[in-house]
Design a protein around this motif. Structure first.
Motif, PDB file in Angstrom:
ATOM      1  N   GLN A  20      -7.369  -5.094   0.463  1.00  0.00           N
ATOM      2  CA  GLN A  20      -6.089  -4.880  -0.819  1.00  0.00           C
ATOM      3  C   GLN A  20      -6.280  -3.801  -2.324  1.00  0.00           C
ATOM      4  O   GLN A  20      -5.601  -3.455  -2.329  1.00  0.00           O
ATOM      5  CB  GLN A  20      -6.019  -6.382  -1.948  1.00  0.00           C
ATOM      6  CG  GLN A  20      -7.240  -6.491  -2.553  1.00  0.00           C
ATOM      7  CD  GLN A  20      -7.966  -7.717  -2.892  1.00  0.00           C
ATOM      8  OE1 GLN A  20      -6.796  -8.225  -3.424  1.00  0.00           O
ATOM      9  NE2 GLN A  20      -8.218  -8.527  -3.081  1.00  0.00           N
ATOM     10  N   GLU A  25      -0.395   1.480   2.770  1.00  0.00           N
ATOM     11  CA  GLU A  25       0.501   1.021   2.499  1.00  0.00           C
ATOM     12  C   GLU A  25       1.587   0.931   3.950  1.00  0.00           C
ATOM     13  O   GLU A  25       2.366   2.494   2.847  1.00  0.00           O
ATOM     14  CB  GLU A  25       1.140  -0.423   1.626  1.00  0.00           C
ATOM     15  CG  GLU A  25      -0.099  -0.941   1.257  1.00  0.00           C
ATOM     16  CD  GLU A  25      -0.714  -1.093   0.019  1.00  0.00           C
ATOM     17  OE1 GLU A  25      -0.628  -1.568  -0.857  1.00  0.00           O
ATOM     18  OE2 GLU A  25      -0.573   0.525  -0.073  1.00  0.00           O
ATOM     19  N   ARG A  26       1.923   0.998   3.897  1.00  0.00           N
ATOM     20  CA  ARG A  26       4.133   1.428   4.688  1.00  0.00           C
ATOM     21  C   ARG A  26       4.631   1.923   3.645  1.00  0.00           C
ATOM     22  O   ARG A  26       5.081   0.378   2.705  1.00  0.00           O
ATOM     23  CB  ARG A  26       3.991   0.633   6.002  1.00  0.00           C
ATOM     24  CG  ARG A  26       5.398   1.227   6.478  1.00  0.00           C
ATOM     25  CD  ARG A  26       5.968   0.198   8.073  1.00  0.00           C
ATOM     26  NE  ARG A  26       6.974   0.794   8.242  1.00  0.00           N
ATOM     27  CZ  ARG A  26       7.435   1.855   8.986  1.00  0.00           C
ATOM     28  NH1 ARG A  26       5.769   2.245   9.527  1.00  0.00           N
ATOM     29  NH2 ARG A  26       8.631   2.644   9.831  1.00  0.00           N
ATOM     30  N   SER A  28       4.276   3.433   0.856  1.00  0.00           N
ATOM     31  CA  SER A  28       4.024   4.355   0.023  1.00  0.00           C
ATOM     32  C   SER A  28       3.834   5.339   0.466  1.00  0.00           C
ATOM     33  O   SER A  28       3.605   5.861   0.277  1.00  0.00           O
ATOM     34  CB  SER A  28       1.724   3.490  -0.327  1.00  0.00           C
ATOM     35  OG  SER A  28       1.419   3.759   0.611  1.00  0.00           O
ATOM     36  N   ILE A 248       7.427  -0.600   0.274  1.00  0.00           N
ATOM     37  CA  ILE A 248       5.864  -0.820   0.242  1.00  0.00           C
ATOM     38  C   ILE A 248       5.499  -2.281   1.155  1.00  0.00           C
ATOM     39  O   ILE A 248       5.986  -3.576   0.413  1.00  0.00           O
ATOM     40  CB  ILE A 248       4.844  -0.903  -0.682  1.00  0.00           C
ATOM     41  CG1 ILE A 248       5.500   0.703  -1.566  1.00  0.00           C
ATOM     42  CG2 ILE A 248       3.329  -0.913  -0.527  1.00  0.00           C
ATOM     43  CD1 ILE A 248       4.722   0.327  -3.468  1.00  0.00           C
ATOM     44  N   PRO A 250       2.340  -4.950   2.475  1.00  0.00           N
ATOM     45  CA  PRO A 250       1.388  -5.506   1.268  1.00  0.00           C
ATOM     46  C   PRO A 250       0.658  -5.132   2.581  1.00  0.00           C
ATOM     47  O   PRO A 250       0.784  -5.866   4.009  1.00  0.00           O
ATOM     48  CB  PRO A 250       1.790  -7.102   0.854  1.00  0.00           C
ATOM     49  CG  PRO A 250       2.774  -7.230   1.443  1.00  0.00           C
ATOM     50  CD  PRO A 250       3.685  -5.860   1.736  1.00  0.00           C
ATOM     51  N   ASN A 251      -0.945  -4.771   1.718  1.00  0.00           N
ATOM     52  CA  ASN A 251      -1.494  -4.966   2.913  1.00  0.00           C
ATOM     53  C   ASN A 251      -1.945  -6.419   3.413  1.00  0.00           C
ATOM     54  O   ASN A 251      -2.757  -7.038   4.651  1.00  0.00           O
ATOM     55  CB  ASN A 251      -3.160  -3.529   2.723  1.00  0.00           C
ATOM     56  CG  ASN A 251      -2.829  -2.377   2.682  1.00  0.00           C
ATOM     57  OD1 ASN A 251      -2.296  -2.194   4.166  1.00  0.00           O
ATOM     58  ND2 ASN A 251      -3.479  -2.235   2.100  1.00  0.00           N
ATOM     59  N   THR A 302      10.077  -2.249   7.591  1.00  0.00           N
ATOM     60  CA  THR A 302       9.629  -2.775   7.068  1.00  0.00           C
ATOM     61  C   THR A 302       9.654  -3.735   7.859  1.00  0.00           C
ATOM     62  O   THR A 302       8.039  -4.105   8.427  1.00  0.00           O
ATOM     63  CB  THR A 302       9.862  -3.552   5.716  1.00  0.00           C
ATOM     64  OG1 THR A 302      10.878  -4.469   6.480  1.00  0.00           O
ATOM     65  CG2 THR A 302       9.912  -3.001   4.579  1.00  0.00           C
ATOM     66  N   HIS A 702      -9.154  -4.902   7.917  1.00  0.00           N
ATOM     67  CA  HIS A 702      -8.163  -6.115   7.622  1.00  0.00           C
ATOM     68  C   HIS A 702      -8.588  -7.387   8.503  1.00  0.00           C
ATOM     69  O   HIS A 702      -8.997  -6.847   9.795  1.00  0.00           O
ATOM     70  CB  HIS A 702      -6.561  -5.074   8.670  1.00  0.00           C
ATOM     71  CG  HIS A 702      -5.948  -4.125   7.748  1.00  0.00           C
ATOM     72  ND1 HIS A 702      -5.681  -4.441   6.347  1.00  0.00           N
ATOM     73  CD2 HIS A 702      -6.520  -3.048   7.694  1.00  0.00           C
ATOM     74  CE1 HIS A 702      -4.979  -2.865   6.093  1.00  0.00           C
ATOM     75  NE2 HIS A 702      -5.211  -2.284   6.231  1.00  0.00           N
ATOM     76  N   GLU A 706      -4.215 -10.677   8.638  1.00  0.00           N
ATOM     77  CA  GLU A 706      -2.893  -9.392   8.810  1.00  0.00           C
ATOM     78  C   GLU A 706      -3.147  -8.633   9.331  1.00  0.00           C
ATOM     79  O   GLU A 706      -2.038  -7.946   9.496  1.00  0.00           O
ATOM     80  CB  GLU A 706      -4.539  -8.822   6.900  1.00  0.00           C
ATOM     81  CG  GLU A 706      -4.611  -9.391   6.349  1.00  0.00           C
ATOM     82  CD  GLU A 706      -6.044  -8.552   5.587  1.00  0.00           C
ATOM     83  OE1 GLU A 706      -6.466  -8.101   5.567  1.00  0.00           O
ATOM     84  OE2 GLU A 706      -6.204  -9.859   4.613  1.00  0.00           O
ATOM     85  N   MET A 710       0.601  -7.500  11.038  1.00  0.00           N
ATOM     86  CA  MET A 710       0.905  -5.488  10.604  1.00  0.00           C
ATOM     87  C   MET A 710       1.582  -5.765  11.981  1.00  0.00           C
ATOM     88  O   MET A 710       2.626  -5.067  12.427  1.00  0.00           O
ATOM     89  CB  MET A 710      -0.215  -4.987  10.594  1.00  0.00           C
ATOM     90  CG  MET A 710      -0.754  -5.039   9.351  1.00  0.00           C
ATOM     91  SD  MET A 710      -2.622  -4.118   9.291  1.00  0.00           S
ATOM     92  CE  MET A 710      -2.254  -2.909   9.427  1.00  0.00           C
ATOM     93  N   GLN A 773       0.235   1.942  11.958  1.00  0.00           N
ATOM     94  CA  GLN A 773      -0.947   3.432  11.133  1.00  0.00           C
ATOM     95  C   GLN A 773      -1.741   3.942  11.509  1.00  0.00           C
ATOM     96  O   GLN A 773      -1.941   3.722  13.176  1.00  0.00           O
ATOM     97  CB  GLN A 773      -1.047   2.546   9.898  1.00  0.00           C
ATOM     98  CG  GLN A 773      -2.383   1.616  10.068  1.00  0.00           C
ATOM     99  CD  GLN A 773      -2.745   0.524   8.824  1.00  0.00           C
ATOM    100  OE1 GLN A 773      -1.324   0.493   8.507  1.00  0.00           O
ATOM    101  NE2 GLN A 773      -3.585   0.654   8.426  1.00  0.00           N
TER     102      GLN A 773
END
Length: 898
Positions: A20, A25-26, A28, A248, A250-251, A302, A702, A706, A710, A773
């Motif tokens: 966090q 983040e994707r 951002s 965005i 979130p992570n 997203t 991560h 998480e 992703m 990413q």
């Protein structure tokens, strides 16, 4: 916030959910600092998981960043472990995007969503290196602004802010930033005087509070002749209004971990307790075609698997039926998307709406009757009958939902114990309509009289009375075996004090913060004793703010207008006292509240029939149901027109936490967070691939879950035909190898993906790498025989290397390493696990420790950081550990390889 550029690996591995604090983040936005003339930090005074769930925050983020000259970045309130770390190491709180300290921004803007965010505001200012008090800031300090619903009654916070922005941000923020840019070079005082000329900008330092000899608030005195009132700013229509199409992602898992699209703003139903219903009037709807376009673009960007149609009362959206129809047709077929919307009015859940919601529902349905008797529902102007509640719940259960949650309030004006027993009665009657395995939960919150509502004059019940009423309900509902949850009485007490407070409370907030209060909205963090000590030290009697207020008394928010005059609220208060209801202008006549000017600002509605024509919906399935309902058909006759998708689930999964208080994170949730429950999945796997991927750089922070999220969302963005499990809770068929320990890098993580149709391995690799990413890339794809052993059951040997970050590894660590062990403690019993049971081929090459680590077929193994610590005797967080390769001890031969 801060990340690995200022904190090392050991720091990040010592705190909760380090992802966090990473940023990146994707969705951002990162800009070239040399091309930016104005830097704004959007500060959310609560945790990342709460702030990342707020749609308005994302709207402003993307609205500001559309302007090339401006750069909006983000910061959130750190958790206690992170705050302690920042203070210990002397590192300031920074933004996520550029890691810039908050004190180095031009503007820091706080989102003020609820009253209990006060400690978070001071915490972020303090950690960011910004003076807490407005009158202590100099010319080089950023301008501190606030916006959101609390900006309509901000006096308790006034001493900490330079100004507040009142109203719709899309309408006000661009003008505010443009004016601020032109005022660069002028002194701070001159800036504030000029900014105060903008409609919707409230500068507290230009008003002085007055108090009587007894200390009672007696009004505010404007210090400028032409600045006596602040009128909100209103965006006339949501059509083509700014809304992020690349939100965005979130992570970590957020409170609302889904795509949220605002379908309308405002509500004109007129519930007398509902502040948002008055602040955001009139009702302005977004065109269904525009909503569809936003959803289409946002899902592609997203990969979210769930969509929330956001508003104060989504079922009141005039074109909700055709909207659901086109969204289901394009996005929800074959288990592609779950669609939900917030808890809603019982009377809005018509049979035709339930018919449309049914194929895309969740296991739980949430409704808000608010009060247990018809008399009290008339007082609050709810306009819902017992029969409507019972009919709707019966329909919900008949159509296959497994649970119903009903929201009620206690402490409403004129409430008696008879009204409380009305909650018990209606809950019992609803439970009687439930079948086997179907559940009824009653959720209770305490009414807090909010400013800019008819109930702003009402008394709030005390903490002791709140507990008495909660216990009464608990005893009675337990007898009937009905699950019961309630909001913490102490939190409601503080919320009430700061909702109707004046500027004297600023000193209390400051003193409580200095005593250590943090994140007061989280029940487990609320430090009630410190707050009471602060009230006592500052000589402020908090219960004074809970008393009934005479309608002619000056209020601390009288100078801030939501366009509804005080006299109208007084009229509604008197109607409530005489049990009279007020019709709403959506279904009846205009109530002349004053929110509309009947020119630019008015209700903007999209008629259902016209939407059906524009969207080319022919012979919609809801037409016969609507006709029958208008013809006077009974509920039993209407339900016969509906076809349940499946019988009710027989399994009643219990979480073990049913009769208890609920935390703020749950209080903020407006939708049931049960398992996804949709049409039984028919997706079957036809093809299986094993992917090998890297996990490098910040990705090592991560966690496994998480990372799994992703990767799944990347497959959705890549439009890959992933297979889902069977049953009422379908899940994507991903099978991961043993989870990699947090903080460890890898060149060779593996996961098996199942597809519903044949796909080309090289195409999967190419598509996914375009969506993943940096540092998280697919390096190999193998096709496997479909029935080969699962990846989890295959024993493996992995090779690891460990490099010391700040020192050298000495050859002596290899001495007799095989005699060393790892200590494991379970149930107060310590066990030594010999390294030699799992570790082999330990060596030191050019200062790098290398070893091989076995993982057995039952999943037992050692953690790589445990091994490093045991061999070296050092803190494993001082090493960069990487998995270089993995070999199966018994590995199925692939039929093809990329």
């Amino acid at each position: 916030m801060t990340c690995s550029r200022t904190l090392d690996t050991a720091d990040l591995l010592s705190i909760q959910k380090p992802a966090q604090y990473l940023g990146g983040e994707r969705g951002s936005v990162v800009k070239n600092e040399q091309e930016v003339s104005l830097r704004i930090c959007l500060a959310f005074p609560d945790t990342y998981e709460v702030g990342m769930s707020h749609t308005g925050y994302q709207i402003l983020y993307h609205l500001i960043n559309k302007e090339e000259r401006y750069w909006a970045e983000r910061a959130y309130s750190p958790l206690p472990d992170m705050e302690e770390l920042l203070r210990r190491k002397g590192i300031p709180l920074t933004s996520l995007e550029s890691k810039r300290p908050l004190s180095k921004f031009d503007i820091v803007g706080f989102s003020l969503q609820y009253e209990l965010c006060m400690s978070g505001i001071l915490q972020m200012l303090d950690l960011g290196g910004i003076p807490l008090m407005q009158n202590e800031r100099g010319e080089h300090d950023p301008l501190i602004i606030g916006g959101g619903p609390v900006a309509y009654h901000p006096e308790p916070f006034a001493d900490f802010f330079d100004c507040f922005l009142v109203g719709d941000g899309e309408e006000l923020v661009p003008e505010f930033l443009e004016s601020f840019s032109k005022l660069r070079g002028t002194c701070r005082e001159e800036k504030l005087r000029e900014l105060a000329k903008i409609q919707g900008v409230y500068v507290p330092s230009l008003f002085a509070p007055n108090y009587s000899e007894t200390g009672a608030f007696s009004g505010l005195t404007p210090l400028l002749e032409d600045y006596t009132e602040v009128k909100r700013r209103v965006i006339a229509s949501l059509e083509e209004s700014p809304f992020p199409k690349t939100p965005i992602v979130p992570n970590i898992k957020a409170v609302h971990d889904r795509l949220a699209v605002e379908v309308m703003r405002g509500c004109v139903r007129g519930c007398r307790f509902c502040q948002a219903g008055y602040l955001y009037r009139p009702q302005r709807e977004r065109a269904p075609e525009e909503i569809r376009d936003i959803v289409r673009n946002s899902l592609q960007e997203t990969g979210f698997e769930e969509l929330s149609l956001l508003s104060l009362s989504t079922a009141d959206y005039c074109s909700i039926l055709p909207l659901l129809s086109i969204l289901k047709e394009e996005f929800a077929e074959k288990d592609k998307l779950a669609i939900s919307f917030p808890s809603t009015r019982v009377d809005a859940l018509t049979p035709e709406l339930l018919q449309e919601v049914q194929p895309v529902r969740r296991t739980g349905f949430t409704m808000a009757p608010e009060a247990g008797t018809q008399r009290l529902r008339d007082v609050i102007n709810k306009g819902v009958t017992d029969q409507q509640i019972l009919d709707t719940c019966k329909n919900v259960f008949t159509l296959g939902w497994s649970s119903v949650k009903l929201y009620f309030m206690i402490g409403l004006p004129t409430e008696t114990d008879e009204d409380l027993m009305g909650i018990v009665d209606i809950a019992s009657r609803v439970k009687a309509t439930a079948g086997r395995g179907q559940q009824v939960t009653i959720s209770i919150s305490t009414h807090v009289p909010k400013p800019h509502t008819p109930f702003q004059f009402a008394e709030q019940i005390t903490e002791g009375e709140t507990i008495r009423r909660q216990q009464l309900l608990f005893r009675e509902l337990r007898k009937r075996k009905i699950f019961y949850r309630y909001h913490d009485a102490k939190a409601s007490f503080l919320e009430g004090v700061f909702a109707r407070g004046d500027r004297k409370l600023g000193q209390v907030i400051l003193h409580a913060y200095q005593l250590g209060t943090r994140q007061d909205g989280w029940m487990e963090e609320l430090q009630y004793d410190q707050w009471m000590e602060a009230f006592d030290t500052c000589g402020v009697e908090p219960h004074h703010y809970l008393h009934e207020i005479p309608t002619n008394a000056p209020l601390p928010w009288d100078h801030i207008s939501c366009d509804i005059p005080k006299r109208w609220f007084v009229k509604e208060w008197k109607r409530a006292e005489s049990f009279r209801t007020t019709p709403d202008c959506l279904t009846a006549t205009c109530s002349t509240c004053g929110a509309c000017d009947y020119d630019g600002v008015r209700n903007v509605l999209f008629d259902r029939n016209r939407s059906e024509g524009r969207l080319a919906i022919v012979s919609p399935p809801w037409t016969p149901i609507i006709s029958a309902r208008k013809g006077g058909a009974t509920n039993e006759e209407l339900i016969q027109l509906l076809q349940p998708v499946h019988a009710p689930e027989r399994e009643n999964k219990r979480s073990g936490k049913r009769n208890t208080t609920y935390h703020l994170r749950e209080y903020l949730k407006t939708e049931d967070d049960g398992e996804r429950s949709k049409t039984p999945s028919t997706s079957s796997a036809a093809f299986r691939l094993r992917l090998t991927y890297t996990k490098l750089g910040d990705n090592r922070f991560h966690g496994h879950l998480e990372l799994a999220t992703m990767l799944f969302r990347a497959t959705r963005r890549a439009n890959l035909p992933v297979s889902f499990s069977q049953g009422f809770t379908p899940r994507p068929r991903f099978a991961f190898g043993s989870p990699l320990q947090l903080g460890v890098e890898s060149l060779c993580e593996q996961v098996d993906l199942y597809f519903s149709e044949v796909v080309l391995p090289h195409s999967v690799r190419t598509c996914l790498n375009e969506e993943l990413q940096e540092g998280l890339q697919i390096v190999e794809v193998r096709e496997l025989p479909f029935h080969s052993p699962p990846i989890q059951a295959i024993p493996t040997i992995a090779e690891f290397c460990a490099s010391a970050l700040d020192s050298c590894i000495h050859e002596s660590v290899l001495d007799d390493w095989s005699s060393k062990s790892v200590e494991r403690r379970r149930k107060n019993k310590s066990t030594a696990v010999p390294l030699s049971d799992f570790v082999s081929k330990v060596s030191l090459e050019r200062g790098t420790l290398r070893f091989r680590l076995q993982s057995r077929s039952d999943g037992t193994s050692l953690k790589p950081l445990e091994v490093v610590s045991s061999i070296t005797g050092e803190d494993p967080f001082q090493f960069l550990v990487r998995k270089n390769s993995i070999e199966p001890i018994c590995f199925p031969q692939p039929t093809s390889k990329l």
